[in-house]
Scaffold this motif. Structure first.
Motif, PDB file in Angstrom:
ATOM      1  N   ILE A 172     -30.229  39.269  24.830  1.00  0.00           N
ATOM      2  CA  ILE A 172     -29.470  39.139  26.083  1.00  0.00           C
ATOM      3  C   ILE A 172     -27.992  38.940  25.785  1.00  0.00           C
ATOM      4  CG2 ILE A 172     -29.123  37.668  28.138  1.00  0.00           C
ATOM      5  CD1 ILE A 172     -31.802  38.301  28.606  1.00  0.00           C
ATOM      6  N   GLU A 173     -27.722  38.112  24.771  1.00  0.00           N
ATOM      7  CA  GLU A 173     -26.332  37.812  24.439  1.00  0.00           C
ATOM      8  C   GLU A 173     -25.623  39.047  23.885  1.00  0.00           C
ATOM      9  OE1 GLU A 173     -26.769  34.274  21.981  1.00  0.00           O
ATOM     10  OE2 GLU A 173     -28.124  33.545  23.549  1.00  0.00           O
ATOM     11  N   VAL A 174     -26.345  39.827  23.089  1.00  0.00           N
ATOM     12  CA  VAL A 174     -25.765  41.048  22.525  1.00  0.00           C
ATOM     13  C   VAL A 174     -25.439  42.036  23.659  1.00  0.00           C
ATOM     14  CG1 VAL A 174     -26.192  43.041  21.016  1.00  0.00           C
ATOM     15  CG2 VAL A 174     -26.955  40.750  20.320  1.00  0.00           C
ATOM     16  N   ILE A 175     -26.371  42.193  24.590  1.00  0.00           N
ATOM     17  CA  ILE A 175     -26.176  43.138  25.699  1.00  0.00           C
ATOM     18  C   ILE A 175     -25.075  42.637  26.640  1.00  0.00           C
ATOM     19  CG2 ILE A 175     -27.298  44.248  27.689  1.00  0.00           C
ATOM     20  CD1 ILE A 175     -29.968  43.908  25.953  1.00  0.00           C
ATOM     21  N   LEU A 176     -25.054  41.337  26.873  1.00  0.00           N
ATOM     22  CA  LEU A 176     -23.991  40.760  27.706  1.00  0.00           C
ATOM     23  C   LEU A 176     -22.618  41.004  27.062  1.00  0.00           C
ATOM     24  CD1 LEU A 176     -23.236  39.137  30.228  1.00  0.00           C
ATOM     25  CD2 LEU A 176     -23.660  37.041  28.915  1.00  0.00           C
ATOM     26  N   GLY A 177     -22.563  40.876  25.743  1.00  0.00           N
ATOM     27  CA  GLY A 177     -21.326  41.202  25.011  1.00  0.00           C
ATOM     28  C   GLY A 177     -20.933  42.653  25.227  1.00  0.00           C
ATOM     29  N   GLY A 178     -21.930  43.527  25.275  1.00  0.00           N
ATOM     30  CA  GLY A 178     -21.683  44.947  25.536  1.00  0.00           C
ATOM     31  C   GLY A 178     -21.100  45.160  26.924  1.00  0.00           C
ATOM     32  N   ILE A 179     -21.606  44.423  27.896  1.00  0.00           N
ATOM     33  CA  ILE A 179     -21.088  44.532  29.268  1.00  0.00           C
ATOM     34  C   ILE A 179     -19.648  44.028  29.334  1.00  0.00           C
ATOM     35  CG2 ILE A 179     -21.366  43.693  31.657  1.00  0.00           C
ATOM     36  CD1 ILE A 179     -24.397  43.795  31.213  1.00  0.00           C
ATOM     37  N   ALA A 180     -19.383  42.926  28.633  1.00  0.00           N
ATOM     38  CA  ALA A 180     -18.015  42.388  28.591  1.00  0.00           C
ATOM     39  C   ALA A 180     -17.057  43.423  27.983  1.00  0.00           C
ATOM     40  CB  ALA A 180     -17.985  41.080  27.799  1.00  0.00           C
ATOM     41  N   ALA A 181     -17.511  44.077  26.920  1.00  0.00           N
ATOM     42  CA  ALA A 181     -16.674  45.102  26.273  1.00  0.00           C
ATOM     43  C   ALA A 181     -16.431  46.273  27.221  1.00  0.00           C
ATOM     44  CB  ALA A 181     -17.330  45.574  24.981  1.00  0.00           C
ATOM     45  N   LEU A 182     -17.431  46.601  28.036  1.00  0.00           N
ATOM     46  CA  LEU A 182     -17.278  47.701  28.990  1.00  0.00           C
ATOM     47  C   LEU A 182     -16.289  47.356  30.095  1.00  0.00           C
ATOM     48  CD1 LEU A 182     -20.924  49.050  29.287  1.00  0.00           C
ATOM     49  CD2 LEU A 182     -18.925  50.345  28.530  1.00  0.00           C
ATOM     50  N   ASN A 183     -16.245  46.094  30.453  1.00  0.00           N
ATOM     51  CA  ASN A 183     -15.273  45.638  31.448  1.00  0.00           C
ATOM     52  C   ASN A 183     -13.855  45.929  30.932  1.00  0.00           C
ATOM     53  OD1 ASN A 183     -14.226  44.248  33.714  1.00  0.00           O
ATOM     54  ND2 ASN A 183     -14.045  42.372  32.518  1.00  0.00           N
ATOM     55  N   ASP A 184     -13.642  45.591  29.671  1.00  0.00           N
ATOM     56  CA  ASP A 184     -12.365  45.858  29.024  1.00  0.00           C
ATOM     57  C   ASP A 184     -12.116  47.366  28.906  1.00  0.00           C
ATOM     58  OD1 ASP A 184     -10.248  44.409  27.616  1.00  0.00           O
ATOM     59  OD2 ASP A 184     -10.865  45.716  25.955  1.00  0.00           O
ATOM     60  N   PHE A 190     -22.361  54.238  32.996  1.00  0.00           N
ATOM     61  CA  PHE A 190     -22.938  53.538  31.849  1.00  0.00           C
ATOM     62  C   PHE A 190     -23.080  52.041  32.152  1.00  0.00           C
ATOM     63  CE2 PHE A 190     -22.322  52.518  27.080  1.00  0.00           C
ATOM     64  CZ  PHE A 190     -23.627  52.848  26.762  1.00  0.00           C
ATOM     65  N   VAL A 191     -22.138  51.487  32.938  1.00  0.00           N
ATOM     66  CA  VAL A 191     -22.173  50.058  33.278  1.00  0.00           C
ATOM     67  C   VAL A 191     -23.500  49.666  33.963  1.00  0.00           C
ATOM     68  CG1 VAL A 191     -21.081  48.220  34.645  1.00  0.00           C
ATOM     69  CG2 VAL A 191     -19.656  49.757  33.272  1.00  0.00           C
ATOM     70  N   PRO A 192     -23.904  50.341  35.041  1.00  0.00           N
ATOM     71  CA  PRO A 192     -25.195  49.964  35.638  1.00  0.00           C
ATOM     72  C   PRO A 192     -26.387  50.212  34.710  1.00  0.00           C
ATOM     73  CG  PRO A 192     -24.204  51.817  36.835  1.00  0.00           C
ATOM     74  CD  PRO A 192     -23.165  51.287  35.892  1.00  0.00           C
ATOM     75  N   PHE A 193     -26.268  51.206  33.822  1.00  0.00           N
ATOM     76  CA  PHE A 193     -27.347  51.394  32.839  1.00  0.00           C
ATOM     77  C   PHE A 193     -27.471  50.153  31.957  1.00  0.00           C
ATOM     78  CE2 PHE A 193     -28.233  52.338  28.345  1.00  0.00           C
ATOM     79  CZ  PHE A 193     -29.601  52.586  28.459  1.00  0.00           C
ATOM     80  N   VAL A 194     -26.332  49.653  31.464  1.00  0.00           N
ATOM     81  CA  VAL A 194     -26.383  48.485  30.578  1.00  0.00           C
ATOM     82  C   VAL A 194     -26.834  47.251  31.361  1.00  0.00           C
ATOM     83  CG1 VAL A 194     -25.171  47.127  28.829  1.00  0.00           C
ATOM     84  CG2 VAL A 194     -24.587  49.529  29.116  1.00  0.00           C
ATOM     85  N   ALA A 195     -26.430  47.175  32.642  1.00  0.00           N
ATOM     86  CA  ALA A 195     -26.905  46.075  33.492  1.00  0.00           C
ATOM     87  C   ALA A 195     -28.432  46.137  33.639  1.00  0.00           C
ATOM     88  CB  ALA A 195     -26.224  46.135  34.859  1.00  0.00           C
ATOM     89  N   SER A 196     -28.967  47.346  33.775  1.00  0.00           N
ATOM     90  CA  SER A 196     -30.427  47.487  33.905  1.00  0.00           C
ATOM     91  C   SER A 196     -31.116  47.103  32.592  1.00  0.00           C
ATOM     92  CB  SER A 196     -30.811  48.915  34.321  1.00  0.00           C
ATOM     93  OG  SER A 196     -30.726  49.815  33.225  1.00  0.00           O
ATOM     94  N   LEU A 197     -30.432  47.360  31.489  1.00  0.00           N
ATOM     95  CA  LEU A 197     -30.970  46.984  30.176  1.00  0.00           C
ATOM     96  C   LEU A 197     -31.009  45.465  30.031  1.00  0.00           C
ATOM     97  CD1 LEU A 197     -31.895  48.114  27.399  1.00  0.00           C
ATOM     98  CD2 LEU A 197     -29.501  47.930  26.678  1.00  0.00           C
ATOM     99  N   LEU A 198     -29.980  44.817  30.564  1.00  0.00           N
ATOM    100  CA  LEU A 198     -29.932  43.349  30.535  1.00  0.00           C
ATOM    101  C   LEU A 198     -31.136  42.773  31.290  1.00  0.00           C
ATOM    102  CD1 LEU A 198     -27.836  41.028  29.651  1.00  0.00           C
ATOM    103  CD2 LEU A 198     -27.293  40.952  32.066  1.00  0.00           C
ATOM    104  N   LEU A 199     -31.420  43.375  32.425  1.00  0.00           N
ATOM    105  CA  LEU A 199     -32.565  42.933  33.230  1.00  0.00           C
ATOM    106  C   LEU A 199     -33.882  43.142  32.470  1.00  0.00           C
ATOM    107  CD1 LEU A 199     -33.570  41.939  36.017  1.00  0.00           C
ATOM    108  CD2 LEU A 199     -33.531  44.324  36.777  1.00  0.00           C
ATOM    109  N   LYS A 200     -34.020  44.291  31.824  1.00  0.00           N
ATOM    110  CA  LYS A 200     -35.240  44.555  31.033  1.00  0.00           C
ATOM    111  C   LYS A 200     -35.361  43.550  29.888  1.00  0.00           C
ATOM    112  CE  LYS A 200     -34.978  49.642  31.526  1.00  0.00           C
ATOM    113  NZ  LYS A 200     -35.714  49.975  32.730  1.00  0.00           N
TER     114      LYS A 200
END
Ligand code: HMH
Length: 221
Positions: A75-87, A54-64
């Motif tokens: 971008i900020e919302v999606i970046l927040g999602g990536i941060a949450a996934l890190n946790d 799911f992490v690379p999927f969300v990263a690809s979404l950030l790029l889109k």
């Protein structure tokens, strides 16, 4: 129909499927306290594998979003999602060790592999940002609805599973899913019929995969 937002319209049209994903026997068994802990452990091991994809999927979404979005805050919302996934990845490791689930020895089940392959197909640059962000909303919303239900009035969720339910069922995550839904609706309003129908088909696929994913907890295959 411009008066009613697209996602709401789809949730009404596909209510039966949405309900099978968000009121699945597995999460209902958590809610009523009858859950089989080996089913919970199977889910935990499989979901860790899913989250890794799911992490690379969300990263690809950030790029889109960076390339295609008309609103910088996406971008900020999606970046927040990536941060949450890190946790979340760290949490899975801790939780797995708590339950003695050997993550490195966990073999992805067929459904999981298929769902991960589907995610990978959505990472393609050919897939429109609107379609991908709508899929993202659906993936997150199923967990939010499912686990929030395990914490709502009258639930008998076992103490040792409450933290899991909180992870996706907390109000902050609910707010985040609502924000994703708003982004998806805003994009869909401006989209062609072709994109709208692709996004709808993608939501249906996500809901079907989510039902099958919960089914894996039964451990029949
Ligand atoms: C299968 N769907 C699945 N796993 C998750 N962790 C989520 C959605 C939400 O993050």
């Amino acid at each position: 129909n411009k008066e009613i937002l697209m996602i709401q319209k789809w949730l009404n049209q596909h209510n039966e499927l949405y309900t099978s994903a968000t009121r699945h026997p597995f999460t209902l068994s958590i809610r009523d306290g009858s859950v089989d802990l080996s089913a919970f452990k199977r889910w935990l091991g499989q979901d860790y594998i899913f989250v890794r994809a799911f992490v690379p999927f969300v990263a690809s979404l950030l790029l889109k979003a960076w390339k295609e979005s008309d609103d910088d805050s996406d971008i900020e919302v999606i970046l927040g999602g990536i941060a949450a996934l890190n946790d979340e990845v760290s949490w899975f490791k801790r939780e797995a060790s708590k339950w003695s689930v050997p993550l490195s020895a966990t073999v992805p089940q067929k459904t999981n592999l298929e769902y991960c392959r589907f995610l990978e197909s959505l990472m393609s640059p050919e897939v429109d940002y609107t379609v991908a962000v709508t899929a993202f909303w659906a993936i997150e919303a199923v967990y939010q609805e499912s686990y929030a239900h395990c914490l709502s009035d009258g639930s008998k969720t076992p103490e040792e599973l409450k933290e899991t339910c909180q992870r996706w069922g907390n109000d902050g995550f609910g707010q985040y899913c609502h924000t994703l839904q708003n982004i998806a609706n805003r994009r869909l309003e401006k989209s062609s019929e072709d994109i709208i129908s692709k996004a709808e088909a993608t939501v249906i696929r996500v809901l079907e995969y989510e039902v099958e994913f919960w089914n894996m907890s039964r451990g029949e295959t």
